[in-house]
Design an enzyme around this catalytic site. Structure first.
Site, mmCIF file in Angstrom:
data_model
loop_
_atom_site.group_PDB
_atom_site.id
_atom_site.type_symbol
_atom_site.label_atom_id
_atom_site.label_comp_id
_atom_site.label_asym_id
_atom_site.label_seq_id
_atom_site.Cartn_x
_atom_site.Cartn_y
_atom_site.Cartn_z
ATOM 1 C CB THR A 2 23.014 154.878 120.492
ATOM 2 O OG1 THR A 2 21.733 154.590 120.872
ATOM 3 C CG2 THR A 2 23.723 153.533 120.485
ATOM 4 C CG ASP A 3 19.794 156.323 124.811
ATOM 5 O OD1 ASP A 3 19.803 155.592 123.691
ATOM 6 O OD2 ASP A 3 18.728 157.046 125.054
ATOM 7 C CD GLU A 4 18.779 151.450 120.711
ATOM 8 O OE1 GLU A 4 19.053 150.383 120.756
ATOM 9 O OE2 GLU A 4 17.882 152.171 120.311
ATOM 10 C CE1 TYR B 170 22.699 151.373 116.065
ATOM 11 C CE2 TYR B 170 21.414 151.485 118.095
ATOM 12 C CZ TYR B 170 22.097 152.036 117.107
ATOM 13 O OH TYR B 170 22.369 153.500 117.007
ATOM 14 C CE LYS C 112 26.807 153.588 117.316
ATOM 15 N NZ LYS C 112 27.408 154.406 116.280
ATOM 16 C CG ASN D 150 18.874 162.426 117.095
ATOM 17 O OD1 ASN D 150 19.630 163.131 116.594
ATOM 18 N ND2 ASN D 150 19.263 161.869 118.407
HETATM 19 P P1 NAD Z 1 21.279 156.601 109.194
HETATM 20 O O1 NAD Z 1 20.961 155.257 109.094
HETATM 21 O O2 NAD Z 1 20.321 157.450 108.920
HETATM 22 O O3 NAD Z 1 22.541 156.802 108.556
HETATM 23 C C1 NAD Z 1 23.613 156.087 108.562
HETATM 24 C C2 NAD Z 1 24.473 156.577 107.231
HETATM 25 O O4 NAD Z 1 25.646 155.875 107.393
HETATM 26 C C3 NAD Z 1 24.059 156.405 106.055
HETATM 27 O O5 NAD Z 1 24.214 157.613 105.047
HETATM 28 C C4 NAD Z 1 24.641 155.447 105.467
HETATM 29 O O6 NAD Z 1 24.836 155.207 104.003
HETATM 30 C C5 NAD Z 1 25.901 155.446 105.912
HETATM 31 N N1 NAD Z 1 26.695 154.210 106.223
HETATM 32 C C6 NAD Z 1 26.224 152.983 106.477
HETATM 33 N N2 NAD Z 1 26.982 151.791 106.359
HETATM 34 C C7 NAD Z 1 28.221 152.516 105.821
HETATM 35 C C8 NAD Z 1 29.409 152.092 105.680
HETATM 36 N N3 NAD Z 1 29.828 150.787 105.638
HETATM 37 N N4 NAD Z 1 30.491 153.049 104.879
HETATM 38 C C9 NAD Z 1 30.055 154.354 104.984
HETATM 39 N N5 NAD Z 1 28.822 154.753 105.252
HETATM 40 C C10 NAD Z 1 27.990 153.930 105.802
HETATM 41 O O7 NAD Z 1 21.550 156.644 110.786
HETATM 42 P P2 NAD Z 1 21.463 157.951 111.842
HETATM 43 O O8 NAD Z 1 20.135 157.751 112.435
HETATM 44 O O9 NAD Z 1 21.440 159.146 111.086
HETATM 45 O O10 NAD Z 1 22.375 157.921 112.865
HETATM 46 C C11 NAD Z 1 23.837 158.104 112.757
HETATM 47 C C12 NAD Z 1 24.754 157.787 113.905
HETATM 48 O O11 NAD Z 1 24.243 158.461 115.270
HETATM 49 C C13 NAD Z 1 24.967 156.412 113.938
HETATM 50 O O12 NAD Z 1 26.223 156.093 114.587
HETATM 51 C C14 NAD Z 1 23.932 156.033 115.075
HETATM 52 O O13 NAD Z 1 24.167 154.883 115.834
HETATM 53 C C15 NAD Z 1 24.021 157.375 116.111
HETATM 54 N N6 NAD Z 1 22.540 157.666 116.739
HETATM 55 C C16 NAD Z 1 21.567 157.729 116.127
HETATM 56 C C17 NAD Z 1 20.417 158.006 116.944
HETATM 57 C C18 NAD Z 1 19.139 158.031 116.170
HETATM 58 O O14 NAD Z 1 18.074 158.100 116.942
HETATM 59 N N7 NAD Z 1 18.934 157.994 115.213
HETATM 60 C C19 NAD Z 1 20.761 158.415 118.372
HETATM 61 C C20 NAD Z 1 21.699 158.296 118.754
HETATM 62 C C21 NAD Z 1 22.949 157.879 118.123
HETATM 63 O O1 DAU Z 2 18.160 155.668 121.551
HETATM 64 C C1 DAU Z 2 18.709 155.984 120.327
HETATM 65 C C2 DAU Z 2 18.231 154.956 119.295
HETATM 66 O O2 DAU Z 2 17.247 155.490 118.806
HETATM 67 C C3 DAU Z 2 19.356 155.195 117.963
HETATM 68 O O3 DAU Z 2 20.805 154.425 118.506
HETATM 69 C C4 DAU Z 2 19.045 153.996 117.050
HETATM 70 O O4 DAU Z 2 19.775 154.492 115.790
HETATM 71 C C5 DAU Z 2 17.388 154.713 116.791
HETATM 72 O O5 DAU Z 2 17.097 153.906 115.771
HETATM 73 C C6 DAU Z 2 16.674 154.542 117.918
HETATM 74 O O6 DAU Z 2 16.484 153.383 118.536
HETATM 75 P P1 DAU Z 2 14.806 152.844 118.731
HETATM 76 O O7 DAU Z 2 14.724 151.352 118.679
HETATM 77 O O8 DAU Z 2 14.653 153.337 120.119
HETATM 78 O O9 DAU Z 2 13.867 153.538 117.747
HETATM 79 P P2 DAU Z 2 12.807 153.063 116.694
HETATM 80 O O10 DAU Z 2 12.092 154.268 116.185
HETATM 81 O O11 DAU Z 2 13.091 152.013 115.926
HETATM 82 O O12 DAU Z 2 11.641 152.605 117.781
HETATM 83 C C7 DAU Z 2 11.297 153.653 118.953
HETATM 84 C C8 DAU Z 2 10.228 153.020 119.820
HETATM 85 O O13 DAU Z 2 9.136 152.784 118.860
HETATM 86 C C9 DAU Z 2 10.727 151.565 120.167
HETATM 87 O O14 DAU Z 2 10.229 151.079 121.511
HETATM 88 C C10 DAU Z 2 9.972 150.540 119.192
HETATM 89 C C11 DAU Z 2 8.712 151.247 118.862
HETATM 90 N N1 DAU Z 2 8.248 150.983 117.483
HETATM 91 C C12 DAU Z 2 9.086 151.136 116.406
HETATM 92 C C13 DAU Z 2 8.713 150.842 115.141
HETATM 93 C C14 DAU Z 2 9.401 151.051 114.021
HETATM 94 C C15 DAU Z 2 6.906 150.539 117.314
HETATM 95 O O15 DAU Z 2 6.123 150.464 118.309
HETATM 96 N N2 DAU Z 2 6.390 150.246 115.936
HETATM 97 C C16 DAU Z 2 7.225 150.468 114.831
HETATM 98 O O16 DAU Z 2 6.740 150.335 113.818
#
Ligand code: NAD
Ligand code: DAU
Length: 350
Positions: free
Chosen positions: A131-133, A156, A160, A186
């Site tokens: 992640t970019d975080e 988190y 990561k 995403n």
């Molecule tokens: P998600 O939470 O939707 O899915 C995570 C999946 O991992 C789930 O299917 C869960 O069952 C599985 N999982 C969790 N713990 C596990 C364990 N101990 N063993 C096996 N499986 C397990 O997550 P996502 O949003 O699809 O993100 C996927 C990856 O991409 C993560 O590594 C996240 O850090 C990274 N990422 C997410 C975003 C985003 O915006 N969602 C952006 C950049 C990177």
């Molecule tokens: O940048 C990549 C990351 O983006 C991924 O690595 C993480 O897995 C993914 O969860 C996401 O993290 P964020 O914290 O940026 O996403 P989230 O959707 O939780 O929040 C996006 C923004 O919206 C953040 O500034 C917090 C705000 N927010 C979020 C929620 C859930 C609100 O204002 N209200 C809310 O209820």
């Protein structure tokens, strides 16, 4: 023939990656390894579950025995690692869950790969999706590049960051081939409604308050999930071993502006008067340690691999809203049971 483990394949991004690989590469065997936590859902893959080149294995990445059995059973050649605890708010409440899965789980997976592939590391690849975080927070200027110093702030992002370091350490110390990519936020179909966009869509549909943290001016760079899956495909096949690739949408939005756009699009699709859903917006207490702004410089992947986002934000958001409106049963299923108590805990003191 490649036999690829995709971890976290039942989650949001993982399900798009699994679907893409299963459909595009009939000669690969895709082994989806997922523990099916609250975020994992096999319904996300119901359209491809019967394909001949796809199998699902329920396993926890912190469990070496389970992983050893799976590596032996399929003769695993490569790993694309997405399994993680992924929600920042949950990491603030339960940081240890993130240490176990994101750090220990990743090292456990690396250890199994190291042992199973020891005869010839050059024939195998461990691709870690991050992640970019990990780069921390930006002010109003600048972009994260692959050289930006790590500076995570939430449990988190700290977990990561740690996992990224371990992946690179396994290349430097043991000679395993690794790749790492760091992506921005995403959005798209199958997004679990704890994250901003699907949570807001779900609340608009159900006429519930739209909880915006703090002043709403926090900024994120949004990418359509299918474009992330394309980038992962390109990096896996053509990325330079040992390198890092940043992936982003060139698409920054302040949260409040994004919520306004969502309200307008949903009102239009429902045929409601413009402004109806905006009345649901409620400013609530801020997330502790909230990163002000993320923005990715995705120039390297563009120059080296020719990748760029394929859809505009308006198109991607419209497709996403349409998907949620057409898949109300999916939404109802994932918000039944434990979701209600999560939601109450997270938002009741706002
Ligand atoms: P998600 O939470 O939707 O899915 C995570 C999946 O991992 C789930 O299917 C869960 O069952 C599985 N999982 C969790 N713990 C596990 C364990 N101990 N063993 C096996 N499986 C397990 O997550 P996502 O949003 O699809 O993100 C996927 C990856 O991409 C993560 O590594 C996240 O850090 C990274 N990422 C997410 C975003 C985003 O915006 N969602 C952006 C950049 C990177
Ligand atoms: O940048 C990549 C990351 O983006 C991924 O690595 C993480 O897995 C993914 O969860 C996401 O993290 P964020 O914290 O940026 O996403 P989230 O959707 O939780 O929040 C996006 C923004 O919206 C953040 O500034 C917090 C705000 N927010 C979020 C929620 C859930 C609100 O204002 N209200 C809310 O209820």
């Amino acid at each position: 023939m490649k036999k690829i483990i995709i971890t976290g394949g039942a989650g949001f991004i993982g399900s798009h990656v699994v679907r893409r690989f299963v459909k595009k590469y009939p000669n690969y065997l895709i082994v989806n390894v997922d523990a099916l936590t609250y975020a994992g859902n096999l319904e996300n893959l119901s359209d491809i579950e019967d394909e001949a080149n796809y199998v699902f294995e329920k396993a926890d990445i912190t469990n070496a025995e389970q992983l050893n059995v799976i590596f032996d059973k399929y003769g695993v050649t490569d790993v694309i690692h997405l399994a993680a605890e992924s929600h920042v708010d949950r990491s603030i409440t339960n940081p240890l869950d993130f240490v176990y899965t994101n750090i220990i789980g990743t090292v456990n997976l690396l250890e199994v790969a190291k042992n199973k592939w020891k005869d010839d590391y050059s024939a195998h690849l461990f691709y870690h999706v991050s992640t970019d975080e990990v780069y921390g927070a930006l002010g109003s200027e600048g972009l994260f590049t692959e050289e930006t110093r790590y500076d995570p702030h939430s449990p988190y992002s700290a977990s990561k960051a740690s996992s990224d370091h371990f992946v690179r350490a396994y290349q430097d110390t043991y000679g395993i081939n690794v790749l790492v990519s760091n992506c921005s936020n995403n959005y798209g179909p199958y997004h679990f409604p704890e994250k901003l966009i699907p949570l807001m869509i779900n609340n608009i549909i159900n006429n519930k308050p739209l909880p915006v943290y703090g002043d709403g001016k926090y900024t994120r760079d949004w990418l359509f999930v299918k474009d992330h899956a394309v980038a992962i495909d390109l990096i896996f096949h053509d990325g330079k071993i040992g390198d890092t690739y940043n992936i982003g949408g060139f698409n920054e939005w302040k949260n409040i502006d994004l919520v306004h756009l969502l309200c307008e699009q949903v009102d239009e699709k429902f045929g409601r008067p413009s402004g109806t859903s905006k009345q649901l917006i409620t400013f609530v207490k801020d997330r502790p340690g909230h990163d002000r702004r993320y923005a990715i410089d995705a120039g390297k992947i563009n120059r080296e691999l020719g990748w760029q986002p394929s859809v505009t934000f308006e198109q991607g958001l419209s497709e996403t809203i349409d998907w949620f409106l057409a898949n109300k049963t999916w939404l109802e299923n994932v918000t039944s049971g434990a979701y209600a108590s999560y939601y109450d805990n997270q938002y009741s003191n706002s």
